[in-house]
Design a protein around this motif. Structure first.
Motif, PDB file in Angstrom:
ATOM      1  N   GLN B  62       0.807  -1.230   0.000  1.00 42.25           N
ATOM      2  CA  GLN B  62       0.000   0.000   0.000  1.00 42.25           C
ATOM      3  C   GLN B  62       0.840   1.280   0.000  1.00 42.25           C
ATOM      4  O   GLN B  62       1.733   1.427   0.832  1.00 42.25           O
ATOM      5  CB  GLN B  62      -0.897   0.036   1.250  1.00 42.25           C
ATOM      6  N   PRO B  63       0.512   2.225  -0.891  1.00 42.93           N
ATOM      7  CA  PRO B  63       1.156   3.540  -0.814  1.00 42.93           C
ATOM      8  C   PRO B  63       0.689   4.263   0.449  1.00 42.93           C
ATOM      9  O   PRO B  63      -0.410   3.986   0.945  1.00 42.93           O
ATOM     10  CB  PRO B  63       0.644   4.291  -2.052  1.00 42.93           C
ATOM     11  N   ARG B  64       1.517   5.161   0.966  1.00 40.98           N
ATOM     12  CA  ARG B  64       1.106   5.905   2.165  1.00 40.98           C
ATOM     13  C   ARG B  64       1.702   7.305   2.146  1.00 40.98           C
ATOM     14  O   ARG B  64       2.714   7.558   1.482  1.00 40.98           O
ATOM     15  CB  ARG B  64       1.519   5.160   3.442  1.00 40.98           C
ATOM     16  N   LEU B  65       1.062   8.222   2.888  1.00 42.33           N
ATOM     17  CA  LEU B  65       1.576   9.586   2.996  1.00 42.33           C
ATOM     18  C   LEU B  65       2.421   9.676   4.240  1.00 42.33           C
ATOM     19  O   LEU B  65       2.078   9.148   5.292  1.00 42.33           O
ATOM     20  CB  LEU B  65       0.412  10.580   3.081  1.00 42.33           C
ATOM     21  N   GLU B  66       3.556  10.369   4.092  1.00 42.68           N
ATOM     22  CA  GLU B  66       4.501  10.414   5.206  1.00 42.68           C
ATOM     23  C   GLU B  66       5.313  11.695   5.082  1.00 42.68           C
ATOM     24  O   GLU B  66       5.958  11.914   4.062  1.00 42.68           O
ATOM     25  CB  GLU B  66       5.434   9.208   5.056  1.00 42.68           C
TER      26      GLU B  66
END
Ligand code: FAD
Ligand code: FES
Ligand code: FES
Lengths: 175, 275
Positions: B62-66
Protein backbone atom coordinates in the motif's frame (compact mmCIF):
# COMPACT_ATOMS: atom_id res chain seq x y z
CA UNK A 1 8.73 -19.71 2.49
CA UNK A 2 8.31 -21.99 -0.50
CA UNK A 3 11.51 -22.40 -2.50
CA UNK A 4 10.93 -24.15 -5.80
CA UNK A 5 14.16 -25.61 -7.06
CA UNK A 6 15.31 -25.33 -10.66
CA UNK A 7 16.12 -29.04 -10.72
CA UNK A 8 12.66 -30.51 -10.15
CA UNK A 9 9.09 -30.11 -11.33
CA UNK A 10 6.41 -28.59 -9.17
CA UNK A 11 2.66 -28.76 -9.01
CA UNK A 12 0.96 -25.38 -9.28
CA UNK A 13 -2.76 -24.81 -8.73
CA UNK A 14 -4.99 -21.99 -9.90
CA UNK A 15 -8.45 -21.59 -11.32
CA UNK A 16 -8.86 -21.24 -15.08
CA UNK A 17 -12.21 -19.84 -16.17
CA UNK A 18 -13.64 -20.72 -12.78
CA UNK A 19 -12.43 -24.35 -12.76
CA UNK A 20 -9.73 -25.46 -10.30
CA UNK A 21 -6.73 -26.82 -12.20
CA UNK A 22 -3.31 -28.16 -11.27
CA UNK A 23 -0.38 -28.49 -13.60
CA UNK A 24 3.19 -29.78 -13.36
CA UNK A 25 5.75 -27.17 -14.31
CA UNK A 26 9.35 -26.15 -13.86
CA UNK A 27 10.00 -22.98 -11.89
CA UNK A 28 10.96 -21.31 -15.18
CA UNK A 29 7.81 -22.35 -17.09
CA UNK A 30 5.86 -19.42 -18.51
CA UNK A 31 2.13 -19.23 -17.89
CA UNK A 32 1.60 -19.38 -21.67
CA UNK A 33 3.31 -22.76 -21.80
CA UNK A 34 1.57 -24.05 -18.68
CA UNK A 35 -1.78 -23.23 -20.30
CA UNK A 36 -0.94 -24.43 -23.80
CA UNK A 37 1.27 -27.44 -23.19
CA UNK A 38 0.36 -28.34 -19.62
CA UNK A 39 -3.42 -27.93 -19.88
CA UNK A 40 -3.89 -28.14 -23.65
CA UNK A 41 -5.61 -24.76 -23.69
CA UNK A 42 -4.22 -23.36 -26.93
CA UNK A 43 -6.58 -20.39 -27.21
CA UNK A 44 -3.93 -18.19 -25.56
CA UNK A 45 -1.49 -17.41 -28.35
CA UNK A 46 2.25 -16.81 -28.28
CA UNK A 47 3.73 -14.22 -30.60
CA UNK A 48 6.82 -12.45 -29.36
CA UNK A 49 7.47 -13.77 -25.84
CA UNK A 50 8.71 -10.41 -24.67
CA UNK A 51 5.55 -8.54 -23.83
CA UNK A 52 5.17 -6.47 -26.97
CA UNK A 53 2.56 -8.11 -29.23
CA UNK A 54 -0.20 -8.81 -26.71
CA UNK A 55 -1.40 -12.08 -28.25
CA UNK A 56 -0.84 -13.95 -24.95
CA UNK A 57 -2.93 -11.54 -22.84
CA UNK A 58 -5.11 -13.20 -20.18
CA UNK A 59 -6.81 -11.92 -17.05
CA UNK A 60 -5.15 -12.64 -13.71
CA UNK A 61 -7.26 -11.79 -10.66
CA UNK A 62 -9.35 -9.47 -12.80
CA UNK A 63 -6.50 -7.48 -14.37
CA UNK A 64 -4.95 -7.78 -17.82
CA UNK A 65 -1.64 -9.58 -17.93
CA UNK A 66 0.87 -10.83 -20.45
CA UNK A 67 0.96 -14.59 -19.85
CA UNK A 68 4.39 -14.70 -21.56
CA UNK A 69 5.79 -12.42 -18.84
CA UNK A 70 4.22 -14.40 -15.99
CA UNK A 71 5.79 -17.44 -14.39
CA UNK A 72 3.31 -20.26 -13.92
CA UNK A 73 4.57 -20.72 -10.34
CA UNK A 74 3.88 -17.04 -9.63
CA UNK A 75 0.22 -17.61 -10.56
CA UNK A 76 -0.29 -20.08 -7.69
CA UNK A 77 -3.75 -19.55 -6.22
CA UNK A 78 -4.73 -16.93 -8.80
CA UNK A 79 -7.96 -16.61 -10.72
CA UNK A 80 -7.07 -16.84 -14.41
CA UNK A 81 -9.41 -16.18 -17.29
CA UNK A 82 -8.58 -17.08 -20.88
CA UNK A 83 -10.35 -16.76 -24.22
CA UNK A 84 -11.79 -20.25 -23.74
CA UNK A 85 -13.99 -18.75 -21.03
CA UNK A 86 -15.68 -16.17 -23.25
CA UNK A 87 -18.11 -18.40 -25.14
CA UNK A 88 -21.65 -18.77 -23.76
CA UNK A 89 -21.50 -22.53 -24.34
CA UNK A 90 -20.30 -25.00 -26.94
CA UNK A 91 -20.64 -23.33 -30.34
CA UNK A 92 -22.13 -20.14 -28.88
CA UNK A 93 -20.13 -16.93 -29.07
CA UNK A 94 -20.04 -14.42 -26.25
CA UNK A 95 -21.20 -10.83 -26.83
CA UNK A 96 -17.68 -9.54 -27.52
CA UNK A 97 -16.85 -12.44 -29.84
CA UNK A 98 -20.12 -12.01 -31.76
CA UNK A 99 -19.38 -8.30 -32.20
CA UNK A 100 -15.95 -9.17 -33.62
CA UNK A 101 -17.63 -11.52 -36.08
CA UNK A 102 -20.23 -8.91 -37.16
CA UNK A 103 -17.60 -6.21 -37.67
CA UNK A 104 -15.06 -8.44 -39.40
CA UNK A 105 -12.65 -7.52 -36.63
CA UNK A 106 -10.36 -10.46 -37.35
CA UNK A 107 -8.74 -12.03 -40.35
CA UNK A 108 -6.10 -14.59 -39.36
CA UNK A 109 -7.20 -14.37 -35.73
CA UNK A 110 -3.73 -14.67 -34.25
CA UNK A 111 -4.03 -11.45 -32.23
CA UNK A 112 -7.72 -11.91 -31.42
CA UNK A 113 -7.59 -13.98 -28.23
CA UNK A 114 -5.38 -11.42 -26.52
CA UNK A 115 -7.43 -8.44 -27.68
CA UNK A 116 -10.65 -10.11 -26.54
CA UNK A 117 -9.18 -10.73 -23.09
CA UNK A 118 -7.99 -7.12 -22.71
CA UNK A 119 -11.39 -5.82 -23.79
CA UNK A 120 -13.33 -8.28 -21.65
CA UNK A 121 -11.29 -7.29 -18.61
CA UNK A 122 -11.56 -3.57 -19.37
CA UNK A 123 -15.32 -3.59 -20.04
CA UNK A 124 -16.03 -5.35 -16.76
CA UNK A 125 -14.63 -2.32 -14.95
CA UNK A 126 -15.51 0.38 -17.49
CA UNK A 127 -18.87 -0.46 -19.04
CA UNK A 128 -19.21 2.87 -20.85
CA UNK A 129 -15.82 3.50 -22.46
CA UNK A 130 -15.04 6.25 -24.95
CA UNK A 131 -13.50 5.45 -28.33
CA UNK A 132 -10.25 6.98 -27.12
CA UNK A 133 -10.11 4.78 -24.02
CA UNK A 134 -10.69 1.68 -26.12
CA UNK A 135 -8.02 2.80 -28.58
CA UNK A 136 -5.54 2.98 -25.70
CA UNK A 137 -6.47 -0.51 -24.47
CA UNK A 138 -6.16 -1.94 -27.98
CA UNK A 139 -2.89 0.01 -28.31
CA UNK A 140 -1.33 -2.69 -26.13
CA UNK A 141 -1.81 -5.18 -28.97
CA UNK A 142 -0.41 -5.66 -32.43
CA UNK A 143 -2.69 -6.79 -35.24
CA UNK A 144 -0.87 -7.24 -38.52
CA UNK A 145 -3.74 -8.00 -40.87
CA UNK A 146 -7.15 -6.60 -39.90
CA UNK A 147 -6.35 -2.99 -39.07
CA UNK A 148 -7.66 -1.49 -35.89
CA UNK A 149 -10.79 0.38 -37.08
CA UNK A 150 -13.08 -2.70 -37.16
CA UNK A 151 -11.66 -3.84 -33.81
CA UNK A 152 -12.52 -0.51 -32.18
CA UNK A 153 -15.97 -0.55 -33.80
CA UNK A 154 -16.63 -4.08 -32.52
CA UNK A 155 -15.51 -3.11 -29.03
CA UNK A 156 -17.82 -0.07 -28.93
CA UNK A 157 -20.71 -2.15 -30.23
CA UNK A 158 -20.12 -4.92 -27.69
CA UNK A 159 -19.86 -2.37 -24.85
CA UNK A 160 -23.25 -0.92 -25.87
CA UNK A 161 -24.81 -4.37 -26.00
CA UNK A 162 -23.36 -5.34 -22.62
CA UNK A 163 -24.86 -2.17 -21.15
CA UNK A 164 -28.22 -3.25 -22.54
CA UNK A 165 -28.33 -0.36 -24.99
CA UNK A 166 -28.40 -2.61 -28.06
CA UNK A 167 -29.28 -6.19 -28.90
CA UNK A 168 -28.20 -8.65 -31.56
CA UNK A 169 -29.72 -11.85 -30.14
CA UNK A 170 -30.02 -13.87 -33.34
CA UNK A 171 -26.32 -13.42 -34.15
CA UNK A 172 -25.00 -14.67 -30.85
CA UNK A 173 -25.43 -18.33 -31.78
CA UNK A 174 -22.67 -19.81 -33.87
CA UNK A 175 -23.58 -20.52 -37.50
CA UNK B 1 12.75 -17.50 -25.99
CA UNK B 2 12.37 -19.46 -22.75
CA UNK B 3 14.00 -18.45 -19.48
CA UNK B 4 17.07 -20.33 -18.26
CA UNK B 5 16.56 -22.43 -15.13
CA UNK B 6 16.47 -20.77 -11.71
CA UNK B 7 15.22 -21.45 -8.20
CA UNK B 8 12.06 -19.53 -7.40
CA UNK B 9 11.28 -18.18 -3.95
CA UNK B 10 7.91 -16.70 -3.13
CA UNK B 11 8.72 -14.57 -0.12
CA UNK B 12 6.02 -14.39 2.53
CA UNK B 13 7.81 -11.82 4.71
CA UNK B 14 10.21 -9.00 3.99
CA UNK B 15 12.87 -10.69 6.16
CA UNK B 16 12.69 -13.80 4.01
CA UNK B 17 13.21 -11.83 0.83
CA UNK B 18 16.15 -9.92 2.33
CA UNK B 19 17.64 -13.11 3.81
CA UNK B 20 17.45 -14.87 0.44
CA UNK B 21 18.98 -11.87 -1.29
CA UNK B 22 21.84 -11.89 1.21
CA UNK B 23 22.36 -15.67 1.01
CA UNK B 24 22.56 -15.69 -2.77
CA UNK B 25 25.71 -13.59 -2.80
CA UNK B 26 24.69 -11.49 -5.79
CA UNK B 27 23.23 -14.32 -7.87
CA UNK B 28 19.60 -13.49 -7.11
CA UNK B 29 17.17 -11.06 -8.69
CA UNK B 30 14.06 -9.59 -7.19
CA UNK B 31 11.01 -10.42 -9.30
CA UNK B 32 8.47 -7.61 -9.06
CA UNK B 33 6.03 -7.03 -11.93
CA UNK B 34 8.29 -8.96 -14.30
CA UNK B 35 7.64 -6.52 -17.16
CA UNK B 36 11.36 -5.90 -17.70
CA UNK B 37 12.92 -8.92 -16.00
CA UNK B 38 10.83 -11.57 -17.77
CA UNK B 39 11.65 -10.29 -21.27
CA UNK B 40 15.33 -10.24 -20.25
CA UNK B 41 15.06 -13.82 -18.98
CA UNK B 42 13.14 -14.96 -22.07
CA UNK B 43 15.87 -13.47 -24.24
CA UNK B 44 18.50 -14.89 -21.90
CA UNK B 45 20.12 -11.54 -21.35
CA UNK B 46 20.45 -12.41 -17.68
CA UNK B 47 20.92 -15.73 -15.87
CA UNK B 48 20.21 -15.36 -12.16
CA UNK B 49 20.41 -18.49 -9.99
CA UNK B 50 17.46 -17.40 -7.87
CA UNK B 51 14.35 -15.26 -8.36
CA UNK B 52 12.74 -13.77 -5.28
CA UNK B 53 9.10 -12.91 -5.88
CA UNK B 54 8.10 -9.98 -3.64
CA UNK B 55 4.58 -9.40 -4.93
CA UNK B 56 2.85 -11.24 -2.08
CA UNK B 57 4.37 -9.18 0.73
CA UNK B 58 1.54 -7.40 2.52
CA UNK B 59 3.99 -4.93 4.03
CA UNK B 60 4.85 -3.57 0.58
CA UNK B 61 1.34 -3.45 -0.86
CA UNK B 62 0.00 0.00 0.00
CA UNK B 63 1.16 3.54 -0.81
CA UNK B 64 1.11 5.91 2.16
CA UNK B 65 1.58 9.59 3.00
CA UNK B 66 4.50 10.41 5.21
CA UNK B 67 6.15 13.75 6.09
CA UNK B 68 5.45 15.63 2.88
CA UNK B 69 5.92 12.65 0.58
CA UNK B 70 3.95 9.90 -1.10
CA UNK B 71 5.76 6.70 -0.22
CA UNK B 72 5.28 3.96 -2.81
CA UNK B 73 6.52 0.56 -1.62
CA UNK B 74 7.88 -2.11 -3.97
CA UNK B 75 4.66 -4.14 -4.16
CA UNK B 76 2.52 -1.33 -5.58
CA UNK B 77 1.75 -1.73 -9.26
CA UNK B 78 1.80 1.12 -11.76
CA UNK B 79 -1.92 0.70 -12.51
CA UNK B 80 -2.83 0.78 -8.82
CA UNK B 81 -1.02 4.09 -8.41
CA UNK B 82 -2.69 5.50 -11.51
CA UNK B 83 -6.08 4.43 -10.10
CA UNK B 84 -5.41 6.34 -6.90
CA UNK B 85 -7.92 9.19 -7.14
CA UNK B 86 -5.77 11.55 -5.04
CA UNK B 87 -2.57 11.08 -7.08
CA UNK B 88 -3.22 14.16 -9.27
CA UNK B 89 -3.30 16.35 -6.18
CA UNK B 90 -0.48 14.56 -4.37
CA UNK B 91 2.09 14.08 -7.14
CA UNK B 92 0.69 15.69 -10.30
CA UNK B 93 3.89 15.09 -12.26
CA UNK B 94 3.68 11.33 -11.80
CA UNK B 95 -0.04 11.37 -12.58
CA UNK B 96 0.86 13.00 -15.92
CA UNK B 97 3.75 10.65 -16.71
CA UNK B 98 2.43 7.23 -15.64
CA UNK B 99 0.00 6.82 -18.54
CA UNK B 100 3.07 6.93 -20.81
CA UNK B 101 4.69 3.95 -19.10
CA UNK B 102 4.05 1.01 -21.44
CA UNK B 103 0.46 -0.09 -21.98
CA UNK B 104 -2.52 -0.78 -19.72
CA UNK B 105 -1.55 -4.47 -19.90
CA UNK B 106 2.03 -3.89 -18.71
CA UNK B 107 1.04 -1.26 -16.12
CA UNK B 108 -1.37 -3.77 -14.58
CA UNK B 109 1.70 -5.80 -13.53
CA UNK B 110 4.75 -3.50 -13.51
CA UNK B 111 5.79 -1.52 -10.43
CA UNK B 112 7.17 2.03 -10.05
CA UNK B 113 9.93 0.66 -7.78
CA UNK B 114 10.81 -1.93 -10.43
CA UNK B 115 11.20 0.87 -12.99
CA UNK B 116 13.50 2.71 -10.60
CA UNK B 117 15.56 -0.41 -9.84
CA UNK B 118 15.77 -1.23 -13.56
CA UNK B 119 16.92 2.35 -14.33
CA UNK B 120 16.32 2.46 -18.05
CA UNK B 121 17.55 5.91 -19.16
CA UNK B 122 14.28 6.50 -21.07
CA UNK B 123 11.92 5.42 -18.29
CA UNK B 124 9.37 7.91 -17.02
CA UNK B 125 9.26 7.01 -13.32
CA UNK B 126 12.98 7.52 -12.62
CA UNK B 127 12.71 10.82 -14.52
CA UNK B 128 9.86 12.05 -12.32
CA UNK B 129 11.65 10.92 -9.16
CA UNK B 130 14.69 12.93 -10.21
CA UNK B 131 12.70 16.00 -11.29
CA UNK B 132 10.96 16.03 -7.91
CA UNK B 133 14.18 15.33 -5.97
CA UNK B 134 12.59 12.29 -4.41
CA UNK B 135 14.40 9.50 -2.65
CA UNK B 136 14.97 5.78 -2.88
CA UNK B 137 14.65 3.72 0.28
CA UNK B 138 16.96 0.71 0.24
CA UNK B 139 17.01 -2.16 2.67
CA UNK B 140 19.29 -5.14 3.12
CA UNK B 141 19.22 -7.78 5.85
CA UNK B 142 21.52 -5.63 7.96
CA UNK B 143 20.59 -2.03 7.33
CA UNK B 144 18.23 0.45 5.79
CA UNK B 145 19.41 3.59 4.02
CA UNK B 146 17.98 6.40 1.97
CA UNK B 147 19.59 7.56 -1.27
CA UNK B 148 18.63 10.82 -2.97
CA UNK B 149 17.45 10.36 -6.55
CA UNK B 150 20.35 12.48 -7.87
CA UNK B 151 22.77 10.00 -6.34
CA UNK B 152 20.83 6.84 -7.18
CA UNK B 153 21.06 6.68 -10.97
CA UNK B 154 24.75 6.20 -11.73
CA UNK B 155 24.78 5.02 -15.35
CA UNK B 156 23.05 3.02 -18.06
CA UNK B 157 20.80 0.70 -16.01
CA UNK B 158 23.23 1.03 -13.14
CA UNK B 159 22.26 2.36 -9.72
CA UNK B 160 23.67 2.90 -6.25
CA UNK B 161 21.80 -0.18 -5.01
CA UNK B 162 24.11 -2.86 -3.59
CA UNK B 163 23.53 -6.48 -4.60
CA UNK B 164 22.07 -7.47 -1.26
CA UNK B 165 19.73 -4.48 -1.12
CA UNK B 166 16.23 -4.14 -2.38
CA UNK B 167 14.35 -1.00 -3.24
CA UNK B 168 11.87 -1.08 -0.41
CA UNK B 169 10.06 2.07 -1.53
CA UNK B 170 10.39 5.33 -3.36
CA UNK B 171 9.33 8.61 -1.75
CA UNK B 172 7.90 11.31 -4.00
CA UNK B 173 7.62 14.83 -2.55
CA UNK B 174 4.02 16.06 -2.49
CA UNK B 175 2.85 18.96 -4.62
CA UNK B 176 3.88 22.27 -3.16
CA UNK B 177 1.64 25.32 -3.48
CA UNK B 178 3.05 27.82 -5.97
CA UNK B 179 4.88 25.13 -7.93
CA UNK B 180 3.93 23.99 -11.44
CA UNK B 181 4.67 20.55 -12.87
CA UNK B 182 4.65 19.30 -16.45
CA UNK B 183 5.68 16.23 -18.43
CA UNK B 184 5.97 15.50 -22.15
CA UNK B 185 7.61 12.86 -24.29
CA UNK B 186 8.09 11.78 -27.86
CA UNK B 187 8.09 8.07 -28.67
CA UNK B 188 7.57 6.24 -31.93
CA UNK B 189 4.24 4.92 -30.66
CA UNK B 190 2.36 5.56 -27.44
CA UNK B 191 3.55 2.90 -25.00
CA UNK B 192 7.05 2.64 -26.41
CA UNK B 193 9.98 3.83 -24.38
CA UNK B 194 10.52 7.55 -24.97
CA UNK B 195 13.05 8.81 -27.49
CA UNK B 196 13.18 11.92 -25.31
CA UNK B 197 11.10 12.62 -22.21
CA UNK B 198 11.09 15.90 -20.26
CA UNK B 199 9.74 16.80 -16.84
CA UNK B 200 9.77 20.30 -15.38
CA UNK B 201 9.00 21.83 -12.03
CA UNK B 202 8.81 25.62 -11.71
CA UNK B 203 8.37 27.66 -8.53
CA UNK B 204 9.00 31.30 -7.65
CA UNK B 205 12.79 30.78 -7.50
CA UNK B 206 13.84 28.36 -10.18
CA UNK B 207 13.13 26.09 -13.09
CA UNK B 208 14.16 22.45 -12.75
CA UNK B 209 14.23 20.47 -15.98
CA UNK B 210 14.86 16.73 -16.09
CA UNK B 211 15.54 14.90 -19.34
CA UNK B 212 15.36 11.17 -20.08
CA UNK B 213 16.36 9.17 -23.15
CA UNK B 214 19.43 11.22 -24.06
CA UNK B 215 22.25 10.67 -21.56
CA UNK B 216 22.97 7.24 -20.01
CA UNK B 217 20.72 8.16 -17.07
CA UNK B 218 17.95 10.67 -16.35
CA UNK B 219 19.60 14.04 -15.88
CA UNK B 220 18.31 17.24 -14.29
CA UNK B 221 19.46 20.85 -14.36
CA UNK B 222 18.34 23.81 -12.27
CA UNK B 223 17.95 27.13 -14.03
CA UNK B 224 17.00 30.58 -12.82
CA UNK B 225 13.62 31.90 -13.99
CA UNK B 226 14.70 32.65 -17.54
CA UNK B 227 12.58 33.34 -20.57
CA UNK B 228 12.96 34.38 -24.21
CA UNK B 229 16.35 33.92 -25.81
CA UNK B 230 18.10 33.44 -22.46
CA UNK B 231 15.95 30.34 -21.92
CA UNK B 232 16.66 29.18 -25.48
CA UNK B 233 20.38 29.50 -24.85
CA UNK B 234 20.16 27.60 -21.56
CA UNK B 235 18.14 24.80 -23.21
CA UNK B 236 20.58 24.63 -26.08
CA UNK B 237 23.53 24.34 -23.70
CA UNK B 238 21.76 21.59 -21.73
CA UNK B 239 20.89 19.73 -24.95
CA UNK B 240 24.56 19.70 -25.99
CA UNK B 241 25.85 18.83 -22.53
CA UNK B 242 23.69 15.69 -22.44
CA UNK B 243 25.95 14.17 -25.11
CA UNK B 244 23.17 12.75 -27.29
CA UNK B 245 24.01 9.66 -29.30
CA UNK B 246 22.55 8.16 -32.44
CA UNK B 247 20.62 4.88 -32.68
CA UNK B 248 17.98 3.26 -34.89
CA UNK B 249 15.27 5.47 -33.40
CA UNK B 250 16.79 8.92 -33.72
CA UNK B 251 19.87 10.89 -34.68
CA UNK B 252 21.79 12.88 -32.08
CA UNK B 253 20.65 16.09 -33.74
CA UNK B 254 16.99 15.09 -33.53
CA UNK B 255 17.43 14.25 -29.84
CA UNK B 256 18.97 17.68 -29.16
CA UNK B 257 16.08 19.26 -31.03
CA UNK B 258 13.59 17.34 -28.90
CA UNK B 259 15.34 18.48 -25.71
CA UNK B 260 15.05 22.11 -26.82
CA UNK B 261 11.43 21.83 -27.94
CA UNK B 262 10.00 19.52 -25.29
CA UNK B 263 12.07 21.35 -22.66
CA UNK B 264 10.54 24.67 -23.61
CA UNK B 265 7.07 23.10 -23.80
CA UNK B 266 7.16 21.59 -20.30
CA UNK B 267 8.67 24.71 -18.74
CA UNK B 268 5.94 26.84 -20.31
CA UNK B 269 3.27 24.43 -19.16
CA UNK B 270 4.69 24.20 -15.62
CA UNK B 271 4.76 28.02 -15.44
CA UNK B 272 1.17 28.16 -16.62
CA UNK B 273 -0.15 25.75 -14.00
CA UNK B 274 1.89 27.24 -11.14
CA UNK B 275 -0.57 28.49 -8.53
C1 FAD C 1 5.71 -3.81 -23.97
C2 FAD C 1 6.36 -3.06 -22.86
C3 FAD C 1 6.47 -1.69 -22.94
C4 FAD C 1 7.07 -0.99 -21.91
N1 FAD C 1 7.16 0.37 -22.02
C5 FAD C 1 7.73 1.08 -21.03
C6 FAD C 1 7.81 2.50 -21.09
O1 FAD C 1 7.35 3.12 -22.05
N2 FAD C 1 8.39 3.14 -20.06
C7 FAD C 1 8.89 2.48 -18.96
O2 FAD C 1 9.39 3.12 -18.06
N3 FAD C 1 8.81 1.15 -18.87
C8 FAD C 1 8.25 0.44 -19.88
N4 FAD C 1 8.20 -0.93 -19.76
C9 FAD C 1 8.81 -1.58 -18.58
C10 FAD C 1 7.85 -1.63 -17.41
O3 FAD C 1 7.48 -0.34 -17.00
C11 FAD C 1 8.40 -2.39 -16.21
O4 FAD C 1 7.31 -2.62 -15.41
C12 FAD C 1 9.46 -1.74 -15.36
O5 FAD C 1 10.56 -1.34 -16.13
C13 FAD C 1 10.00 -2.71 -14.32
O6 FAD C 1 9.10 -2.90 -13.29
P1 FAD C 1 8.68 -4.36 -12.85
O7 FAD C 1 7.94 -4.23 -11.58
O8 FAD C 1 7.99 -5.04 -13.95
O9 FAD C 1 10.09 -5.03 -12.52
P2 FAD C 1 10.77 -6.42 -12.93
O10 FAD C 1 10.66 -6.65 -14.39
O11 FAD C 1 10.20 -7.47 -12.04
O12 FAD C 1 12.25 -6.11 -12.53
C14 FAD C 1 13.08 -5.27 -13.31
C15 FAD C 1 14.49 -5.22 -12.70
O13 FAD C 1 14.49 -4.51 -11.48
C16 FAD C 1 14.80 -5.36 -10.39
N5 FAD C 1 13.86 -5.04 -9.31
C17 FAD C 1 12.50 -4.91 -9.43
N6 FAD C 1 11.98 -4.51 -8.26
C18 FAD C 1 13.00 -4.38 -7.40
C19 FAD C 1 13.09 -3.98 -6.05
N7 FAD C 1 12.01 -3.62 -5.36
N8 FAD C 1 14.32 -3.94 -5.46
C20 FAD C 1 15.43 -4.29 -6.17
N9 FAD C 1 15.40 -4.67 -7.46
C21 FAD C 1 14.20 -4.72 -8.07
C22 FAD C 1 14.69 -6.78 -10.91
O14 FAD C 1 15.53 -7.66 -10.22
C23 FAD C 1 15.06 -6.60 -12.36
O15 FAD C 1 16.45 -6.56 -12.50
C24 FAD C 1 7.59 -1.66 -20.78
C25 FAD C 1 7.47 -3.06 -20.68
C26 FAD C 1 6.87 -3.77 -21.72
C27 FAD C 1 6.76 -5.25 -21.61
S1 FES D 1 3.60 -13.33 -26.70
FE1 FES D 1 3.22 -12.24 -24.89
S2 FES D 1 3.17 -10.22 -25.57
FE2 FES D 1 3.77 -11.28 -27.38
S1 FES E 1 -6.23 -10.72 -37.29
FE1 FES E 1 -4.29 -11.34 -38.04
S2 FES E 1 -2.97 -10.34 -36.64
FE2 FES E 1 -4.86 -9.54 -36.10
Amino acid sequence: MPKLSAASRHSVSFTVNGVARSVEVESRTLLTDALRHGLGMTGTHVGCEHGVCGSCTVAIDGTMARACLTLAVAAEGCDIRTVEGLGLGPGRLGVLQAAFKRHHALQCGFCTAGILMSLDTYLRRHPDPSREELTLVIGGHLCRCTGYAPIVAAALDAAAELRGAQKHPEETAHA
Amino acid sequence: MKPPAFDYIRAAHLDEALGALHASGGDARILAGGQSLMPMLNMRLTRPAVLIDIMRLDALAQPRLEKGALVVPAGVRQAALLDRATLVDEVPLLAQALPWVGHAQTRARGTPCGSVAHADPSAETPLCLLALEGEVRLRSRKRARVVKSVDFFTGMMVTARAEDEMVEAIALPLRRPGTGYAFAEVARRHGDYAIVACAATVDSRRIRLAVGGVADRPTARDLPLLDGSALDDALNAFAWDLGAGEDVHATARYRRDLVRHLGRQVIKEALRCRN
